[in-house]
Design an enzyme around this catalytic site. Structure first.
Site, PDB file in Angstrom:
ATOM      1  N   ARG A 118       0.809  -1.240   0.000  1.00 49.00           N
ATOM      2  CA  ARG A 118       0.000   0.000   0.000  1.00 49.00           C
ATOM      3  C   ARG A 118       0.833   1.277   0.000  1.00 49.00           C
ATOM      4  NH1 ARG A 118      -2.886  -3.082   3.815  1.00 49.00           N
ATOM      5  NH2 ARG A 118      -4.599  -4.176   2.813  1.00 49.00           N
ATOM      6  N   LYS A 140       3.435  11.151 -11.610  1.00 49.89           N
ATOM      7  CA  LYS A 140       2.533  10.296 -12.401  1.00 49.89           C
ATOM      8  C   LYS A 140       3.246   8.977 -12.637  1.00 49.89           C
ATOM      9  CE  LYS A 140      -0.653  13.140 -15.103  1.00 49.89           C
ATOM     10  NZ  LYS A 140      -1.069  13.578 -16.453  1.00 49.89           N
ATOM     11  N   GLU A 182       9.568  16.963 -25.534  1.00 52.08           N
ATOM     12  CA  GLU A 182       8.929  17.407 -24.281  1.00 52.08           C
ATOM     13  C   GLU A 182       9.514  18.759 -23.837  1.00 52.08           C
ATOM     14  OE1 GLU A 182       6.285  15.943 -22.995  1.00 52.08           O
ATOM     15  OE2 GLU A 182       6.490  13.750 -22.857  1.00 52.08           O
ATOM     16  N   LYS A 224       7.695  22.461 -14.808  1.00 48.59           N
ATOM     17  CA  LYS A 224       6.866  21.336 -14.361  1.00 48.59           C
ATOM     18  C   LYS A 224       6.628  21.406 -12.851  1.00 48.59           C
ATOM     19  CE  LYS A 224       5.692  16.557 -14.816  1.00 48.59           C
ATOM     20  NZ  LYS A 224       5.803  15.298 -15.536  1.00 48.59           N
ATOM     21  N   GLU A 234      -3.937  16.832 -11.061  1.00 49.85           N
ATOM     22  CA  GLU A 234      -4.586  17.202 -12.332  1.00 49.85           C
ATOM     23  C   GLU A 234      -6.084  17.465 -12.198  1.00 49.85           C
ATOM     24  OE1 GLU A 234      -2.862  15.222 -15.866  1.00 49.85           O
ATOM     25  OE2 GLU A 234      -4.832  15.434 -16.791  1.00 49.85           O
ATOM     26  N   ARG A 238      -2.841  21.373 -14.287  1.00 48.05           N
ATOM     27  CA  ARG A 238      -1.811  20.380 -14.648  1.00 48.05           C
ATOM     28  C   ARG A 238      -2.044  19.782 -16.036  1.00 48.05           C
ATOM     29  NH1 ARG A 238       1.356  15.680 -11.240  1.00 48.05           N
ATOM     30  NH2 ARG A 238       2.439  14.849 -13.065  1.00 48.05           N
ATOM     31  N   ASN A 242      -0.163  18.149 -20.837  1.00 46.92           N
ATOM     32  CA  ASN A 242      -0.611  17.147 -21.794  1.00 46.92           C
ATOM     33  C   ASN A 242      -0.691  17.692 -23.226  1.00 46.92           C
ATOM     34  OD1 ASN A 242      -2.809  14.483 -21.865  1.00 46.92           O
ATOM     35  ND2 ASN A 242      -1.287  14.603 -20.256  1.00 46.92           N
ATOM     36  N   HIS A 245      -0.569  15.413 -26.288  1.00 46.46           N
ATOM     37  CA  HIS A 245      -0.602  14.025 -25.831  1.00 46.46           C
ATOM     38  C   HIS A 245      -1.863  13.266 -26.230  1.00 46.46           C
ATOM     39  CE1 HIS A 245       2.954  15.195 -23.667  1.00 46.46           C
ATOM     40  NE2 HIS A 245       3.093  13.990 -23.132  1.00 46.46           N
ATOM     41  N   HIS A 249      -0.800  10.040 -27.819  1.00 51.10           N
ATOM     42  CA  HIS A 249      -1.122   8.728 -27.240  1.00 51.10           C
ATOM     43  C   HIS A 249      -1.904   7.870 -28.243  1.00 51.10           C
ATOM     44  CE1 HIS A 249      -0.638  10.054 -22.734  1.00 51.10           C
ATOM     45  NE2 HIS A 249       0.512   9.797 -23.325  1.00 51.10           N
ATOM     46  N   HIS A 262       7.509   7.900 -27.530  1.00 53.33           N
ATOM     47  CA  HIS A 262       6.556   8.828 -26.919  1.00 53.33           C
ATOM     48  C   HIS A 262       6.805  10.268 -27.406  1.00 53.33           C
ATOM     49  CE1 HIS A 262       3.923  10.617 -23.934  1.00 53.33           C
ATOM     50  NE2 HIS A 262       4.925  11.377 -23.506  1.00 53.33           N
TER      51      HIS A 262
HETATM   52  N1  LIG Z   1       5.278  10.091 -15.643  1.00 57.08           N
HETATM   53  C1  LIG Z   1       5.338  11.126 -16.455  1.00 57.08           C
HETATM   54  O1  LIG Z   1       5.068  12.264 -16.069  1.00 57.08           O
HETATM   55  C2  LIG Z   1       5.792  10.918 -17.857  1.00 57.08           C
HETATM   56  C3  LIG Z   1       6.178  12.022 -18.626  1.00 57.08           C
HETATM   57  C4  LIG Z   1       6.619  11.802 -19.923  1.00 57.08           C
HETATM   58  C5  LIG Z   1       6.711  10.501 -20.424  1.00 57.08           C
HETATM   59  N2  LIG Z   1       6.353   9.470 -19.639  1.00 57.08           N
HETATM   60  C6  LIG Z   1       6.510   8.089 -20.117  1.00 57.08           C
HETATM   61  O2  LIG Z   1       7.902   7.864 -20.296  1.00 57.08           O
HETATM   62  C7  LIG Z   1       8.089   6.857 -21.286  1.00 57.08           C
HETATM   63  C8  LIG Z   1       9.145   7.298 -22.271  1.00 57.08           C
HETATM   64  O3  LIG Z   1      10.345   7.477 -21.565  1.00 57.08           O
HETATM   65  P1  LIG Z   1      11.751   7.518 -22.329  1.00 57.08           P
HETATM   66  O4  LIG Z   1      11.642   8.377 -23.509  1.00 57.08           O
HETATM   67  O5  LIG Z   1      12.767   7.803 -21.300  1.00 57.08           O
HETATM   68  O6  LIG Z   1      11.885   6.044 -22.903  1.00 57.08           O
HETATM   69  P2  LIG Z   1      12.552   4.708 -22.309  1.00 57.08           P
HETATM   70  O7  LIG Z   1      12.410   4.636 -20.873  1.00 57.08           O
HETATM   71  O8  LIG Z   1      12.018   3.602 -23.136  1.00 57.08           O
HETATM   72  O9  LIG Z   1      14.105   4.909 -22.657  1.00 57.08           O
HETATM   73  C9  LIG Z   1      14.480   5.044 -23.991  1.00 57.08           C
HETATM   74  C10 LIG Z   1      15.586   4.054 -24.387  1.00 57.08           C
HETATM   75  O10 LIG Z   1      16.845   4.541 -23.921  1.00 57.08           O
HETATM   76  C11 LIG Z   1      17.530   3.526 -23.168  1.00 57.08           C
HETATM   77  N3  LIG Z   1      18.357   4.260 -22.212  1.00 57.08           N
HETATM   78  C12 LIG Z   1      17.953   4.870 -21.080  1.00 57.08           C
HETATM   79  N4  LIG Z   1      18.961   5.580 -20.559  1.00 57.08           N
HETATM   80  C13 LIG Z   1      20.032   5.401 -21.360  1.00 57.08           C
HETATM   81  C14 LIG Z   1      21.343   5.899 -21.361  1.00 57.08           C
HETATM   82  N5  LIG Z   1      21.760   6.790 -20.459  1.00 57.08           N
HETATM   83  N6  LIG Z   1      22.182   5.498 -22.332  1.00 57.08           N
HETATM   84  C15 LIG Z   1      21.759   4.647 -23.314  1.00 57.08           C
HETATM   85  N7  LIG Z   1      20.514   4.165 -23.381  1.00 57.08           N
HETATM   86  C16 LIG Z   1      19.654   4.549 -22.412  1.00 57.08           C
HETATM   87  C17 LIG Z   1      16.411   2.710 -22.613  1.00 57.08           C
HETATM   88  O11 LIG Z   1      16.877   1.441 -22.218  1.00 57.08           O
HETATM   89  C18 LIG Z   1      15.452   2.672 -23.800  1.00 57.08           C
HETATM   90  O12 LIG Z   1      15.878   1.715 -24.736  1.00 57.08           O
HETATM   91  C19 LIG Z   1       6.731   6.624 -21.917  1.00 57.08           C
HETATM   92  O13 LIG Z   1       6.180   5.439 -21.410  1.00 57.08           O
HETATM   93  C20 LIG Z   1       5.917   7.806 -21.472  1.00 57.08           C
HETATM   94  O14 LIG Z   1       4.547   7.508 -21.393  1.00 57.08           O
HETATM   95  C21 LIG Z   1       5.905   9.647 -18.380  1.00 57.08           C
HETATM   96  O1  LIG Z   2       3.060  15.096 -15.749  1.00 55.16           O
HETATM   97  C1  LIG Z   2       2.056  15.278 -16.433  1.00 55.16           C
HETATM   98  O2  LIG Z   2       0.978  15.650 -15.933  1.00 55.16           O
HETATM   99  C2  LIG Z   2       2.084  15.058 -17.887  1.00 55.16           C
HETATM  100  O3  LIG Z   2       1.054  15.079 -18.538  1.00 55.16           O
HETATM  101  C3  LIG Z   2       3.414  14.820 -18.519  1.00 55.16           C
HETATM  102  C4  LIG Z   2       3.351  14.054 -19.827  1.00 55.16           C
HETATM  103  O4  LIG Z   2       4.510  14.426 -20.572  1.00 55.16           O
HETATM  104  C5  LIG Z   2       3.398  12.545 -19.649  1.00 55.16           C
HETATM  105  O5  LIG Z   2       3.538  11.928 -20.900  1.00 55.16           O
HETATM  106  C6  LIG Z   2       2.296  11.906 -18.848  1.00 55.16           C
HETATM  107  O6  LIG Z   2       2.617  10.574 -18.553  1.00 55.16           O
HETATM  108  C7  LIG Z   2       0.981  11.886 -19.563  1.00 55.16           C
HETATM  109  O7  LIG Z   2       0.019  11.602 -18.626  1.00 55.16           O
HETATM  110  P1  LIG Z   2      -1.412  11.007 -18.962  1.00 55.16           P
HETATM  111  O8  LIG Z   2      -2.197  11.318 -17.735  1.00 55.16           O
HETATM  112  O9  LIG Z   2      -1.924  11.713 -20.178  1.00 55.16           O
HETATM  113  O10 LIG Z   2      -1.233   9.565 -19.208  1.00 55.16           O
HETATM  114 ZN   LIG Z   3       4.758  13.121 -22.263  1.00 54.48          ZN
END
Ligand SMILES: NC(=O)c1ccc[n+]([C@@H]2O[C@H](COP(=O)([O-])OP(=O)(O)OC[C@H]3O[C@@H](n4cnc5c(N)ncnc54)[C@H](O)[C@@H]3O)[C@@H](O)[C@H]2O)c1
Ligand SMILES: O=C(O)C(=O)C[C@@H](O)[C@H](O)[C@H](O)COP(=O)(O)O
Ligand SMILES: [Zn+2]
Length: 357
Positions: A118, A140, A182, A224, A234, A238, A242, A245, A249, A262
Site C-alpha cells: 500500500r 505520475k 517534451e 513542471k 490534475e 496540470r 498534456n 498528448h 497517445h 513517446h
Molecule cells: N510520468 C510522467 O510524467 C511521464 C512524462 C513523460 C513521459 N512518460 C513516459 O515515459 C516513457 C518514455 O520514456 P523515455 O523516452 O525515457 O523512454 P525509455 O524509458 O524507453 O528509454 C528510452 C531508451 O533509452 C535507453 N536508455 C535509457 N537511458 C540510457 C542511457 N543513459 N544510455 C543509453 N541508453 C539509455 C532505454 O533502455 C530505452 O531503450 C513513456 O512510457 C511515457 O509515457 C511519463
Molecule cells: O506530468 C504530467 O501531468 C504530464 O502530462 C506529462 C506528460 O509528458 C506525460 O507523458 C504523462 O505521462 C501523460 O500523462 P497522462 O495522464 O496523459 O497519461
Molecule cells: Zn509526455
C-alpha cells in the site's frame, strides 16, 4: 550541481541536476529511510550504470531487478516481476525502490512503489533526456493497457530526483530527439522566451552540449515543478502538461507501443494542437511553420503515420483521460507560452486538423 524543489508540503522533494552525480552516496542516502533498497533498471541501462549506483549504496542492503527494455514491456506483468523480487527478498514497508532508467522504468517503479504493501518510498534516477526533463518529476506513475496509454496508474511522488547529465552521452540520438519534444512542449505551454531560446539552441542539445542540456533540463523542471505544486493530481491546470498528448497517445497505441517513441508521437500531436489553435483563430498561421521547422531541426517527425486515418485518431482519443461526460477536452494554445484546456472546438475543425498533419 543545481537543485530545484517541488513544493508539495510533506511530500516536497529536491531535483538535483548536474554532471557526474551518479555514484555520490550523499545525494541518495538522506532520502532512504530504512536499510533495504530495491534498485530497478533494464537490460540496456544495467551494463552502463548499475554498478556505479550500487557502489554508492554500500551502507544499505541492496537487491536489484533488471527488467526487459522497451515501451512494450510497460505492463502490469512487468511490474509483477518487481513485486516478485520484493517479496522473495522480504522487503518491508521501510524499503526504498530506486528507478534507474528512462520514463518506462520510472513510471513502472513508481507504480510498484505506490502499490507495494500500500505504498513505499521511491527515488528517481532518470537516464534519458525525456525522463530528466519530464517523467521523473511530478509523481505520475503507471503502465499501459492495450486499449490506451498509462491507463492504470497512481499519483505517487518520489523522495528525490537525481538527474546526472553525464549519462546522456550514451543515449542514442533518436532518444535525445524524443526528449527534446517534451522540452519544446514547456516552451509552448508556458515559456515564450524559452521557446525562442530553443530556436537558437536545439542543435546544441542534439550535440549533447553540457551547458545547453543543463539549461534545458532546469527550465523544463522549473516549469513542471511550478505546475505540479499548484495542481498535484490534475484537477485543473496540470492538464496543460498534456499538450499534444491526446493525439500522441493515439499514435503510440495505434502504431503498437514502442514503434513510435513517446516524444515522436507528442511532436506530431503538438503540431496538431497548433494547427487546430490556428483554425480557431487563436494563433497566427505563421506559428505552424515555426514549430514545424523547430521539430525538423530536432530530427522529429512532422506528419502523422501514413496508415492512420482520422477515425483511428478519434477512436483512441475518445478514451483520453481528459474526457469528461463524453466530451473531449484538448490542450490548445491561445499564444506561444499560453496553453488552455478546452472543449470549445467544432468536430469539423478537429477533423480538418487530423486530415492536414
Ligand atoms: N510520468 C510522467 O510524467 C511521464 C512524462 C513523460 C513521459 N512518460 C513516459 O515515459 C516513457 C518514455 O520514456 P523515455 O523516452 O525515457 O523512454 P525509455 O524509458 O524507453 O528509454 C528510452 C531508451 O533509452 C535507453 N536508455 C535509457 N537511458 C540510457 C542511457 N543513459 N544510455 C543509453 N541508453 C539509455 C532505454 O533502455 C530505452 O531503450 C513513456 O512510457 C511515457 O509515457 C511519463
Ligand atoms: O506530468 C504530467 O501531468 C504530464 O502530462 C506529462 C506528460 O509528458 C506525460 O507523458 C504523462 O505521462 C501523460 O500523462 P497522462 O495522464 O496523459 O497519461
Ligand atoms: Zn509526455
Amino acid at each position: 550541481m543545481q537543485t530545484l524543489h517541488v513544493a508539495l508540503g510533506e511530500r516536497s522533494y529536491p531535483i538535483h541536476i548536474g554532471p557526474g552525480l551518479l555514484g555520490q552516496p550523499d545525494l541518495l542516502s538522506p532520502y532512504i529511510r530504512g536499510r533495504q533498497v530495491m534498485l530497478v533498471t533494464n537490460e540496456t541501462v544495467a551494463p552502463l550504470y548499475l554498478n556505479k549506483v550500487k557502489a554508492s549504496l554500500s551502507a544499505f542492503q541492496v537487491d536489484t531487478v533488471v527488467l526487459p527494455d522497451g515501451e512494450v514491456y510497460k505492463t502490469l506483468d512487468t511490474v509483477n516481476l518487481i513485486f516478485d523480487q520484493l517479496l522473495e527478498k522480504r522487503h518491508n514497508r521501510t524499503t526504498t525502490l530506486i528507478a534507474l532508467g528512462g520514463g518506462v522504468i520510472g513510471d513502472m517503479v513508481g507504480f510498484a512503489a505506490a502499490t507495494y504493501q500500500r505504498g513505499v518510498d521511491f527515488i528517481q534516477i532518470p537516464t534519458t533526456l525525456l525522463a530528466q526533463v519530464d517523467s521523473s518529476v511530478g509523481g505520475k506513475t503507471g503502465v499501459n493497457h492495450t486499449l490506451g496509454k498509462n491507463m492504470i496508474g497512481a499519483f505517487h511522488q518520489p523522495r528525490c530526483v537525481l538527474a546526472d547529465t553525464t549519462v546522456l552521452k550514451t543515449l542514442p540520438t533518436r532518444e535525445l530527439s524524443a526528449g527534446i519534444a517534451e522540452v519544446i512542449k514547456y516552451g509552448l505551454i508556458c515559456d515564450q522566451s524559452f521557446f525562442a531560446w530553443l530556436q537558437m539552441h536545439t542543435k546544441d542539445l542534439l550535440a549533447c552540449d553540457d551547458t545547453a542540456l543543463g539549461y534545458a533540463i532546469k527550465r523544463s523542471c522549473l516549469a513542471k515543478a511550478e505546475v505540479v505544486a499548484e495542481d498535484e493530481r490534475e484537477g485543473g491546470i496540470r492538464a496543460i502538461l498534456n499538450l499534444g498528448h491526446t493525439f500522441g497517445h493515439a499514435i503510440e497505441t495505434h502504431e503498437g507501443y514502442g514503434n513510435w517513441l513517446h516524444g515522436e508521437a507528442v511532436a506530431v500531436g503538438m503540431l496538431m494542437a497548433v494547427d487546430l489553435s490556428i483554425r480557431l483563430g487563436w494563433l497566427d498561421a505563421s506559428e505552424l511553420e515555426v514549430l514545424r521547422r523547430l521539430l525538423e531541426q530536432a530530427k522529429l517527425p512532422v506528419t502523422s503515420p501514413t496508415d492512420m486515418m482520422p477515425e483511428d485518431f478519434l477512436k483512441y482519443m475518445a478514451v483520453d483521460k481528459k474526457v469528461v461526460d463524453g466530451s473531449l477536452r484538448l490542450v490548445l494554445l491561445e499564444a506561444v507560452g499560453k496553453a488552455i484546456v478546452t472543449s470549445d472546438f467544432s468536430h469539423d475543425a478537429l477533423l480538418a486538423t487530423l486530415k492536414s498533419i
